[in-house]
Scaffold this motif. Sequence first.
Motif, PDB file in Angstrom:
ATOM      1  N   THR A 112       0.828  -1.214   0.000  1.00 33.04           N
ATOM      2  CA  THR A 112       0.000   0.000   0.000  1.00 33.04           C
ATOM      3  C   THR A 112       0.859   1.259   0.000  1.00 33.04           C
ATOM      4  O   THR A 112       0.362   2.339  -0.294  1.00 33.04           O
ATOM      5  N   LEU A 167       1.812   2.493   2.678  1.00 34.06           N
ATOM      6  CA  LEU A 167       1.327   3.202   3.872  1.00 34.06           C
ATOM      7  C   LEU A 167       1.594   2.385   5.127  1.00 34.06           C
ATOM      8  O   LEU A 167       1.504   1.158   5.099  1.00 34.06           O
ATOM      9  N   GLU A 179      -3.642   4.488   7.861  1.00 30.95           N
ATOM     10  CA  GLU A 179      -4.600   5.353   7.190  1.00 30.95           C
ATOM     11  C   GLU A 179      -5.609   5.760   8.251  1.00 30.95           C
ATOM     12  O   GLU A 179      -6.229   4.890   8.881  1.00 30.95           O
ATOM     13  N   VAL A 203     -10.809   6.037   8.279  1.00 35.41           N
ATOM     14  CA  VAL A 203     -11.392   5.326   7.142  1.00 35.41           C
ATOM     15  C   VAL A 203     -12.848   4.987   7.498  1.00 35.41           C
ATOM     16  O   VAL A 203     -13.106   4.338   8.514  1.00 35.41           O
TER      17      VAL A 203
END
Lengths: 148, 148, 87, 87
Positions: free
Chosen positions: D17, D19, D22, D25
């Motif tokens: 990803t 990442l 996150e 979400v």
Amino acid sequence: MAESEKRRDVFKLSRDWLSVQEVVDTVSSASCGAISVFIGTTREDKVGGRKVIGLEYEAYEPMAQSEFRKLCDDIRERWPTVTHVCVHHRLGWVKVGEASVAMAISSPHRQDGQQAIQHCITQLKAHIPLWKKEVYDTQETSWKENAE
Amino acid sequence: MAESEKRRDVFKLSRDWLSVQEVVDTVSSASCGAISVFIGTTREDKVGGRKVIGLEYEAYEPMAQSEFRKLCDDIRERWPTVTHVCVHHRLGWVKVGEASVAMAISSPHRQDGQQAIQHCITQLKAHIPLWKKEVYDTQETSWKENAE
Amino acid sequence: MTAKVLVLFFAKSAELTGLKQEEAVAVPTPISSRDLWTLLLRRHPRLSVLQDQVVLAVRQQYVAIGDQVVTLGDGDEVAVVPPLSGG
Amino acid sequence: MTAKVLVLFFAKSAELTGLKQEEAVAVPTPISSRDLWTLLLRRHPRLSVLQDQVVLAVRQQYVAIGDQVVTLGDGDEVAVVPPLSGG
């Protein structure tokens, strides 16, 4: 294991404090993923109302060395992947809480080393000519005998 | 074991070199005759002609701590005599030959501790959220997966 | 024949005899390990408390007390080995 | 209902990803772990290489991908857990 790596079997009788790090360093090897270690210490114990304050060890030194070599041969026959073996054992006065024996075995994978270390301490107790007597707070002493 | 002795379960994630002596000292106790130790090291290895030069570890840290507590509860249920448990695990870069995990368990007698330490490393590999990737001399990397 | 051996005492056997070792002990050879133990008992009657627990070591090899015959030479080591308690 | 959760990516999932995490979400709740994984796959199609190997952790408890229904609250941690390789 690298073909070229020589297998080490190290046995040391020592009147000083045992260094676990030294025992571990003695067996470490870039070809080994696992080091199994056992440390035996003097337990605080009461025997018939008397308190154990320490142990006094003695050895038949040259025979202890030769019995250790036999034990290593036996270990390598049972677990051929065992790489290095190191046992340090105390002599003389060992006070409660201190290590009397420290042993380490390196092997590429952990199962072999873990079985081998159990065999090593069991066989050391049964076959290596070492003796201890318990020393009590009353100044009395008593020679011990390993169960088997 | 003295009724009063509080059982310690210590888990530490560390970016530094692991001290076996520190792990052993953390579990030592005057009521324990036995300390069982396991050390996992990065093996020198060739994978498809590439040489492993080290490992890069990461963890889901708070969950690793909570899974360790569950693992200790499980160990104490199976081996009620286990006294103290200490696991140190590396994070970040670990070069070939260095320890990535060092664990020690103390117990009054050795059989319980030796079984418990085997269970501890097996369960750590299966349940504690830690990951490693191998780093090769070609600069390539590959995430590993524990068997099982 | 007779050999002059070095007898070593360890642990409780050293306490019982008051000796760590005894040099140039004359011993007939060949001899069964039982007769060798009996000879040591005659020299040190207090060792009898170790009867049925002790083994010997001859040239650093264990020998149970029994019918086994050992051949000894001058200077050979014979050790009295009480129950082991290492570890 | 919808919860705004914190999604954490580890090991290969973080590489796929790009990442580590996150924030906020939006996720319907309650939701089965299978639907939660499908939602994450839609956001990050490259995670599909982990299909059949991955599990999730919800509030630091493992949840296999399947019919199990989880209830989420704002700020809850949902982690993508590729095969473990500690030790």
